[in-house]
Design a protein around this motif. Structure first.
Motif, PDB file in Angstrom:
ATOM      1  N   PHE A  79      -2.675  -1.059  22.050  1.00 14.08           N
ATOM      2  CA  PHE A  79      -1.541   0.155  22.322  1.00 14.08           C
ATOM      3  C   PHE A  79      -0.097  -0.380  21.678  1.00 14.08           C
ATOM      4  O   PHE A  79      -0.058  -1.684  21.079  1.00 14.08           O
ATOM      5  N   SER A  80       0.595   0.440  21.462  1.00 14.96           N
ATOM      6  CA  SER A  80       2.204  -0.071  21.008  1.00 14.96           C
ATOM      7  C   SER A  80       3.185   0.870  21.654  1.00 14.96           C
ATOM      8  O   SER A  80       2.654   1.983  22.266  1.00 14.96           O
ATOM      9  N   LEU A  81       4.037   0.329  21.735  1.00 13.98           N
ATOM     10  CA  LEU A  81       5.493   0.838  22.205  1.00 13.98           C
ATOM     11  C   LEU A  81       6.239   1.238  21.215  1.00 13.98           C
ATOM     12  O   LEU A  81       6.292   0.279  20.214  1.00 13.98           O
ATOM     13  N   GLU A  82       6.959   2.307  21.207  1.00 16.51           N
ATOM     14  CA  GLU A  82       7.775   2.685  20.080  1.00 16.51           C
ATOM     15  C   GLU A  82       9.306   3.057  20.599  1.00 16.51           C
ATOM     16  O   GLU A  82       9.298   3.799  21.552  1.00 16.51           O
ATOM     17  N   ALA A  83      10.312   2.518  20.121  1.00 13.68           N
ATOM     18  CA  ALA A  83      11.654   3.039  20.713  1.00 13.68           C
ATOM     19  C   ALA A  83      12.277   3.928  19.208  1.00 13.68           C
ATOM     20  O   ALA A  83      12.527   3.377  18.114  1.00 13.68           O
ATOM     21  N   VAL A  84      12.164   5.175  19.598  1.00 16.29           N
ATOM     22  CA  VAL A  84      12.867   6.205  18.581  1.00 16.29           C
ATOM     23  C   VAL A  84      14.270   6.380  18.659  1.00 16.29           C
ATOM     24  O   VAL A  84      14.702   6.720  19.678  1.00 16.29           O
ATOM     25  N   PRO A  85      15.160   6.234  17.766  1.00 16.48           N
ATOM     26  CA  PRO A  85      16.362   6.297  17.753  1.00 16.48           C
ATOM     27  C   PRO A  85      17.027   7.655  18.176  1.00 16.48           C
ATOM     28  O   PRO A  85      16.419   8.626  17.668  1.00 16.48           O
ATOM     29  N   THR A  86      17.847   7.688  19.076  1.00 21.34           N
ATOM     30  CA  THR A  86      18.356   9.170  19.306  1.00 21.34           C
ATOM     31  C   THR A  86      20.174   8.946  19.540  1.00 21.34           C
ATOM     32  O   THR A  86      20.388   7.870  19.790  1.00 21.34           O
ATOM     33  N   GLY A  87      20.578   9.972  19.747  1.00 17.63           N
ATOM     34  CA  GLY A  87      21.932   9.983  20.091  1.00 17.63           C
ATOM     35  C   GLY A  87      22.701   9.365  18.835  1.00 17.63           C
ATOM     36  O   GLY A  87      22.471   9.446  17.772  1.00 17.63           O
ATOM     37  N   SER A  88      23.382   8.427  19.422  1.00 19.01           N
ATOM     38  CA  SER A  88      24.487   7.566  18.490  1.00 19.01           C
ATOM     39  C   SER A  88      23.869   6.764  17.485  1.00 19.01           C
ATOM     40  O   SER A  88      24.146   6.191  16.396  1.00 19.01           O
ATOM     41  N   MET A  89      22.489   6.445  17.837  1.00 22.52           N
ATOM     42  CA  MET A  89      21.461   5.547  17.024  1.00 22.52           C
ATOM     43  C   MET A  89      20.794   6.441  15.967  1.00 22.52           C
ATOM     44  O   MET A  89      20.083   5.699  15.105  1.00 22.52           O
ATOM     45  N   GLN A  90      20.685   7.887  16.001  1.00 23.58           N
ATOM     46  CA  GLN A  90      20.094   8.792  15.304  1.00 23.58           C
ATOM     47  C   GLN A  90      20.533   8.196  13.865  1.00 23.58           C
ATOM     48  O   GLN A  90      21.547   8.280  13.676  1.00 23.58           O
ATOM     49  N   GLY A  91      19.427   7.936  12.801  1.00 23.27           N
ATOM     50  CA  GLY A  91      19.945   7.733  11.741  1.00 23.27           C
ATOM     51  C   GLY A  91      20.149   6.246  11.385  1.00 23.27           C
ATOM     52  O   GLY A  91      20.436   5.762  10.242  1.00 23.27           O
ATOM     53  N   ASP A  92      19.945   5.487  12.243  1.00 23.50           N
ATOM     54  CA  ASP A  92      20.016   4.133  12.374  1.00 23.50           C
ATOM     55  C   ASP A  92      18.905   3.428  11.187  1.00 23.50           C
ATOM     56  O   ASP A  92      18.095   4.121  10.783  1.00 23.50           O
ATOM     57  N   ARG A  93      19.676   2.630  10.433  1.00 21.79           N
ATOM     58  CA  ARG A  93      18.947   2.059   9.217  1.00 21.79           C
ATOM     59  C   ARG A  93      17.398   1.458   9.424  1.00 21.79           C
ATOM     60  O   ARG A  93      16.641   1.394   8.520  1.00 21.79           O
ATOM     61  N   CYS A  94      17.381   0.965  10.519  1.00 22.94           N
ATOM     62  CA  CYS A  94      16.152   0.088  10.707  1.00 22.94           C
ATOM     63  C   CYS A  94      14.833   1.535  11.362  1.00 22.94           C
ATOM     64  O   CYS A  94      13.750   1.341  11.608  1.00 22.94           O
ATOM     65  N   GLY A  95      15.240   2.715  11.596  1.00 18.78           N
ATOM     66  CA  GLY A  95      14.379   3.551  12.193  1.00 18.78           C
ATOM     67  C   GLY A  95      13.754   3.324  13.417  1.00 18.78           C
ATOM     68  O   GLY A  95      14.339   2.818  14.113  1.00 18.78           O
ATOM     69  N   THR A  96      12.309   3.587  13.636  1.00 19.10           N
ATOM     70  CA  THR A  96      11.823   3.551  14.901  1.00 19.10           C
ATOM     71  C   THR A  96      11.265   2.027  14.961  1.00 19.10           C
ATOM     72  O   THR A  96      10.441   1.460  14.120  1.00 19.10           O
ATOM     73  N   LEU A  97      11.612   1.375  16.103  1.00 16.22           N
ATOM     74  CA  LEU A  97      10.928   0.034  16.335  1.00 16.22           C
ATOM     75  C   LEU A  97       9.814   0.016  17.214  1.00 16.22           C
ATOM     76  O   LEU A  97       9.529   1.004  17.920  1.00 16.22           O
TER      77      LEU A  97
END
Length: 74
Positions: free
Chosen positions: A32-50
């Motif tokens: 399995f994997s967990l994903e942290a998708v940026p949203t709100g103020s983090m949307q567009g973050d250079r690291c994308g989805t963790l």
């Protein structure tokens, strides 16, 4: 797969910065994997989805060109 509301957003209260998701692997490998998708103020973050998998391997998806996981995970 969606997680329960209290586990699906970071931080739990206030402005949401990430949406947390669960991605199941195959039955054969029980991965399995967990994903942290940026949203709100983090949307567009250079690291994308963790990403973090069941073996503890950290990854990034949709990151700016040239970035590697160690640039984004601290």
């Amino acid at each position: 797969m969606n997680l329960p509301g209290t586990l699906a957003t970071v931080p739990r209260e206030g402005a949401q910065n990430y949406t947390i998701g669960f991605v199941a692997g195959t039955r054969a490998d029980s991965s399995f994997s967990l994903e942290a998708v940026p949203t709100g103020s983090m949307q567009g973050d250079r690291c994308g989805t963790l990403q973090l998998d069941n073996k503890g391997v950290r990854g990034i998806v949709n990151a700016k060109t040239g970035l590697v996981p160690s640039d984004c995970w601290r």
